[in-house]
Design an enzyme around this catalytic site. Sequence first.
Site, short mmCIF file in Angstrom:
data_model
loop_
_atom_site.label_atom_id
_atom_site.label_comp_id
_atom_site.label_asym_id
_atom_site.label_seq_id
_atom_site.Cartn_x
_atom_site.Cartn_y
_atom_site.Cartn_z
CD GLU A 1 7.19 -0.49 8.00
OE1 GLU A 1 6.44 -1.26 7.68
OE2 GLU A 1 7.66 0.49 7.47
CG ASP B 1 -0.33 -0.02 2.43
OD1 ASP B 1 1.15 0.00 2.62
OD2 ASP B 1 -1.11 -0.06 3.53
O1 KIV Z 1 3.39 -1.17 1.65
C1 KIV Z 1 4.60 -1.61 1.98
O2 KIV Z 1 5.56 -1.17 1.06
C2 KIV Z 1 5.04 -2.33 2.85
C3 KIV Z 1 6.57 -2.60 3.44
C4 KIV Z 1 6.98 -1.42 3.64
C5 KIV Z 1 6.88 -3.88 3.85
O3 KIV Z 1 4.14 -2.84 3.49
#
Ligand code: KIV
Length: 253
Positions: A177, A44
């Site tokens: 994260e 997202d």
């Molecule tokens: O949406 C995204 O790019 C993510 C990553 C940071 C893991 O969830």
Amino acid sequence: MKKDLKYITEKKLADFPITMITAYDFPSGQAMDEAGIDCVLVGDSVGTNYLGLSNEREVTIADMLHHTSAVRRGVRNAFLIADLPFGCADTVESALANSRFLIEKGADCVKIEGWSEKAEIVNNLVNNGCVVCAHIGYNPQIHNKPAVFGKDKDQAEDLLNSASVLAEAGASLIVLEKVPAELAEKISNNLKIPTIGIGSGNGCDGQVLVINDLLGLSPKLFKHVRRFANLRQTMLEAFKEYKRAVENREFPA
Ligand code: KIV
């Protein structure tokens, strides 16, 4: 060779790092596939990195379906993961319906943000045949500001517990994260399923970076990022050179 969950999980067992990058369009998905990247994530983060939105929460399921289809057309071998966007996995019913839409567009796996409170939803997805990647630590859909999670004892225990609960619920992968490196390594060693870190040190089973950060397309340089190219500069120079060539009637020849 098509990289499936077995392939990804065997890399953990062999202690060989798993590679993941976000992609939002056909050509980048195709290039990642050609480079042999294991997993491509239609995150997202498409909202802030590709659509010019100010927040991940503005991304809709329609956005995710559109970009998942485009990336799928480019990705033949990598394991393709797509994010369930904000508000689309709040109940067992909505999570299942939206996951099925993403899978119809070619996702091999759906990613869901949230800690142990998401276990029931994850379990229902898995029982209905979906492959699920959990995502704990900093969750952009949930937390207002980026921060490191797990610095204090209670939060560290919460993360350790959430990782186990989500794995027991049937998650096949888990993104960590902004988790302190030592804790991320401990979580990784506790689990049979692979962990993929971002801003969580070198002890995870794999790493993920946002494509714009990796390629130097975003003006911001986050602490956890290494720029492997400076495409913003390359793009700028190409646009200026094109402008100059057209204005001087050098192009077309
Ligand atoms: O949406 C995204 O790019 C993510 C990553 C940071 C893991 O969830």
